[in-house]
Scaffold this motif. Structure first.
Motif, mmCIF file in Angstrom:
data_model
loop_
_atom_site.group_PDB
_atom_site.id
_atom_site.type_symbol
_atom_site.label_atom_id
_atom_site.label_comp_id
_atom_site.label_asym_id
_atom_site.label_seq_id
_atom_site.Cartn_x
_atom_site.Cartn_y
_atom_site.Cartn_z
ATOM 1 N N ILE A 1 0.812 -1.205 0.000
ATOM 2 C CA ILE A 1 0.000 0.000 0.000
ATOM 3 C C ILE A 1 0.850 1.262 0.000
ATOM 4 C CG2 ILE A 1 -1.608 1.359 1.389
ATOM 5 C CD1 ILE A 1 -2.909 -1.235 2.269
ATOM 6 N N ALA A 2 1.856 1.321 0.860
ATOM 7 C CA ALA A 2 2.654 2.536 0.991
ATOM 8 C C ALA A 2 3.412 2.852 -0.300
ATOM 9 C CB ALA A 2 3.631 2.398 2.154
ATOM 10 N N GLY A 3 4.098 1.859 -0.842
ATOM 11 C CA GLY A 3 4.873 2.095 -2.054
ATOM 12 C C GLY A 3 4.002 2.425 -3.247
ATOM 13 N N ALA A 4 2.910 1.680 -3.420
ATOM 14 C CA ALA A 4 2.025 1.910 -4.561
ATOM 15 C C ALA A 4 1.339 3.262 -4.471
ATOM 16 C CB ALA A 4 0.988 0.800 -4.656
ATOM 17 N N THR A 5 0.952 3.675 -3.263
ATOM 18 C CA THR A 5 0.333 4.987 -3.083
ATOM 19 C C THR A 5 1.279 6.099 -3.517
ATOM 20 O OG1 THR A 5 -1.076 4.226 -1.269
ATOM 21 C CG2 THR A 5 -0.631 6.581 -1.388
ATOM 22 N N ALA A 6 2.509 6.041 -3.027
ATOM 23 C CA ALA A 6 3.490 7.060 -3.391
ATOM 24 C C ALA A 6 3.735 7.076 -4.900
ATOM 25 C CB ALA A 6 4.798 6.815 -2.646
ATOM 26 N N LEU A 7 3.892 5.906 -5.486
ATOM 27 C CA LEU A 7 4.196 5.826 -6.910
ATOM 28 C C LEU A 7 3.039 6.349 -7.754
ATOM 29 C CD1 LEU A 7 6.211 4.916 -9.065
ATOM 30 C CD2 LEU A 7 5.175 2.648 -8.993
ATOM 31 N N ARG A 8 1.813 5.964 -7.435
ATOM 32 C CA ARG A 8 0.659 6.378 -8.220
ATOM 33 C C ARG A 8 0.448 7.891 -8.174
ATOM 34 N NH1 ARG A 8 -3.842 1.557 -7.080
ATOM 35 N NH2 ARG A 8 -3.105 0.208 -8.762
ATOM 36 N N VAL A 9 0.613 8.483 -7.005
ATOM 37 C CA VAL A 9 0.430 9.932 -6.892
ATOM 38 C C VAL A 9 1.517 10.680 -7.648
ATOM 39 C CG1 VAL A 9 0.522 11.871 -5.284
ATOM 40 C CG2 VAL A 9 -0.852 9.871 -4.731
ATOM 41 N N LEU A 10 2.756 10.276 -7.475
ATOM 42 C CA LEU A 10 3.864 11.016 -8.068
ATOM 43 C C LEU A 10 3.950 10.830 -9.579
ATOM 44 C CD1 LEU A 10 6.530 10.355 -5.306
ATOM 45 C CD2 LEU A 10 5.247 12.457 -5.717
ATOM 46 N N ARG A 11 3.264 9.829 -10.120
ATOM 47 C CA ARG A 11 3.227 9.632 -11.566
ATOM 48 C C ARG A 11 2.181 10.517 -12.259
ATOM 49 N NH1 ARG A 11 3.663 3.042 -12.490
ATOM 50 N NH2 ARG A 11 5.894 3.016 -13.001
ATOM 51 N N LYS A 12 1.416 11.264 -11.491
ATOM 52 C CA LYS A 12 0.312 12.018 -12.084
ATOM 53 C C LYS A 12 0.769 13.247 -12.869
ATOM 54 C CE LYS A 12 -3.324 10.541 -8.907
ATOM 55 N NZ LYS A 12 -4.203 9.970 -9.934
ATOM 56 N N ARG A 13 2.022 13.682 -12.666
ATOM 57 C CA ARG A 13 2.532 14.815 -13.433
ATOM 58 C C ARG A 13 4.046 14.727 -13.492
ATOM 59 N NH1 ARG A 13 1.484 20.417 -10.489
ATOM 60 N NH2 ARG A 13 2.672 21.091 -12.293
ATOM 61 N N SER A 14 4.623 15.454 -14.432
ATOM 62 C CA SER A 14 6.081 15.518 -14.516
ATOM 63 C C SER A 14 6.627 16.245 -13.296
ATOM 64 C CB SER A 14 6.511 16.256 -15.789
ATOM 65 O OG SER A 14 7.916 16.494 -15.772
ATOM 66 N N ALA B 1 12.645 11.198 -9.731
ATOM 67 C CA ALA B 1 11.969 11.829 -10.860
ATOM 68 C C ALA B 1 12.509 13.226 -11.167
ATOM 69 C CB ALA B 1 10.470 11.904 -10.598
ATOM 70 N N GLY B 2 13.465 13.698 -10.377
ATOM 71 C CA GLY B 2 14.086 14.986 -10.654
ATOM 72 C C GLY B 2 13.482 16.158 -9.923
ATOM 73 N N ALA B 3 12.655 15.906 -8.909
ATOM 74 C CA ALA B 3 12.035 16.989 -8.155
ATOM 75 C C ALA B 3 12.999 17.527 -7.101
ATOM 76 C CB ALA B 3 10.765 16.498 -7.476
ATOM 77 N N ASP C 1 4.735 22.818 -6.165
ATOM 78 C CA ASP C 1 3.934 22.432 -7.328
ATOM 79 C C ASP C 1 3.074 21.214 -7.024
ATOM 80 O OD1 ASP C 1 5.160 24.327 -9.327
ATOM 81 O OD2 ASP C 1 6.950 23.220 -8.720
ATOM 82 N N LEU C 2 3.550 20.362 -6.129
ATOM 83 C CA LEU C 2 2.805 19.168 -5.745
ATOM 84 C C LEU C 2 3.055 18.878 -4.273
ATOM 85 C CD1 LEU C 2 2.315 15.893 -7.685
ATOM 86 C CD2 LEU C 2 3.117 15.765 -5.332
ATOM 87 N N VAL C 3 1.979 18.568 -3.576
ATOM 88 C CA VAL C 3 2.066 18.178 -2.162
ATOM 89 C C VAL C 3 1.439 16.799 -2.017
ATOM 90 C CG1 VAL C 3 1.375 18.701 0.204
ATOM 91 C CG2 VAL C 3 1.912 20.573 -1.384
ATOM 92 N N LEU C 4 2.167 15.871 -1.430
ATOM 93 C CA LEU C 4 1.621 14.569 -1.055
ATOM 94 C C LEU C 4 1.438 14.606 0.450
ATOM 95 C CD1 LEU C 4 2.753 11.080 -2.321
ATOM 96 C CD2 LEU C 4 2.191 11.465 0.072
ATOM 97 N N ASP C 5 0.157 14.673 0.880
ATOM 98 C CA ASP C 5 -0.151 14.873 2.296
ATOM 99 C C ASP C 5 -0.712 13.607 2.921
ATOM 100 O OD1 ASP C 5 -0.640 16.203 4.774
ATOM 101 O OD2 ASP C 5 -2.750 16.336 4.200
ATOM 102 N N THR C 6 -0.053 13.131 3.957
ATOM 103 C CA THR C 6 -0.514 11.949 4.687
ATOM 104 C C THR C 6 -1.072 12.305 6.057
ATOM 105 O OG1 THR C 6 1.598 11.523 5.809
ATOM 106 C CG2 THR C 6 1.344 10.630 3.586
ATOM 107 N N VAL C 7 -1.072 13.593 6.424
ATOM 108 C CA VAL C 7 -1.341 14.009 7.797
ATOM 109 C C VAL C 7 -2.731 14.601 7.974
ATOM 110 C CG1 VAL C 7 -0.562 15.489 9.688
ATOM 111 C CG2 VAL C 7 1.109 14.389 8.202
ATOM 112 N N GLY C 8 -3.151 15.485 7.066
ATOM 113 C CA GLY C 8 -4.443 16.150 7.189
ATOM 114 C C GLY C 8 -4.461 17.145 8.328
#
Length: 302
Positions: free
Chosen positions: A116-129, A155-157, A192-199
């Motif tokens: 779950i953890a790895g796939a979640t991170a990968l799927r979100v970060l693949r949504k844009r360059s 990915a170069g971020a 440009d992109l935030v991956l938030d796990t905290v809310g």
């Protein structure tokens, strides 16, 4: 056979029980489980699962009977399970779309930590360059956070990792974070992109730090707190900013394969912060809830 099942009582969230042997359908392989991976969500939000059901989603083991329809890996293959229901048992019938083959040179226990953890991170970060983009990862010392920091850097971020205390900053720069923060309002960066796990209040703070055209992906709410946006905060000129929810429960065989390939190539480290025996699951759960573990918890199935 033995399994960890949902317990809604005070002794929960899980307990050991004897359960029936699984009977695979045509598109399911029978897997002997060697390791299980714990996630905060499945243990903290227990009301979403029925009492006495075999619990868990992430695990790793060996195929002891291939799927009868010919799909998936053959007998004897080392596999990782991700987002596969009822995974915390000695043997599990698993849809082959939820399996990833663990390459030679990759420890089987590491496969149990991806899911779950790895796939979640990968799927979100693949949504844009992400090349040369500003990316913020909140809750960066947790399971999703550790993977997200690494994948965004690959990915170069330019990666900013946010954690709750100085004690939780350890190792994040080595994983690829350019900056590690314990407080968001102090930064002048615009992401440009935030991956938030905290809310909670942090989500509103992240919105204030979001660049024009930026997106916040909400993948968890570990704080358990409400989010309040002050009046006028959601109004603005320029390119629209967005908040997106995440709840993708589709099969993750493809993501597991990609993640395991990165591990095999030495490009992705698996952050196992606690390794133990599944008979000590109570201690592991308490450590998880107390935020004492940096990264993932993997327990060996005795």
């Amino acid at each position: 056979m033995r399994a960890l099942v949902v317990d809604h009582g005070e002794a929960g969230p899980v307990r050991f029980a004897d359960v029936d042997e699984p009977v695979p359908s045509g598109d399911e392989a029978l897997v002997e489980i060697r390791h299980i991976g714990l996630n905060f969500g499945e243990l903290n939000y227990l009301h979403l699962w029925p009492a006495s059901a075999v619990h868990g989603h992430d695990a790793a083991g060996v195929v002891v009977r291939a799927a009868s329809d010919g799909s998936g890996p053959p007998e004897g293959t080392r596999v990782a399970l991700g987002m596969s229901a009822h995974a915390w048992a000695e043997r599990v019938a698993v849809n082959t779309a939820s399996l990833g083959t663990v390459p030679e040179g990759v420890e089987l226990a590491d496969g149990a930590a991806l899911g779950i953890a790895g796939a979640t991170a990968l799927r979100v970060l693949r949504k844009r360059s992400l090349l040369a983009r500003e990316v913020l990862i909140t809750g960066a010392s947790g399971g999703v956070g550790h993977f997200a920091v690494q994948l965004a850097a690959l990915a170069g971020a330019r990666v900013t990792a946010l954690v709750g205390s100085p004690e939780r900053t350890a190792g994040l720069r080595e994983l690829g974070a350019d900056e590690v923060l314990t407080d968001l309002p102090g930064t002048e960066r615009r992401f440009d992109l935030v991956l938030d796990t905290v809310g909670g209040p942090l989500l509103a703070q992240a919105w204030d730090s979001l660049a024009e055209g930026g997106t916040i992906h909400v993948v968890g709410y570990s704080s358990g707190e409400e989010t309040t946006f002050p009046s006028g905060t959601l109004f603005g000129f320029g390119e629209p900013r967005t908040i997106e929810t995440y709840g993708d429960r589709s099969p993750i065989s493809e993501e597991l394969t990609d993640l395991l390939g990165l591990v095999a190539a030495g490009k992705l480290a698996v952050p196992v912060g606690l390794r133990g025996d599944w008979r000590d699951v109570g201690d592991a759960v308490r450590a998880l809830f107390a935020r004492q573990v940096h990264g993932k918890i993997v327990l060996d199935v005795a």
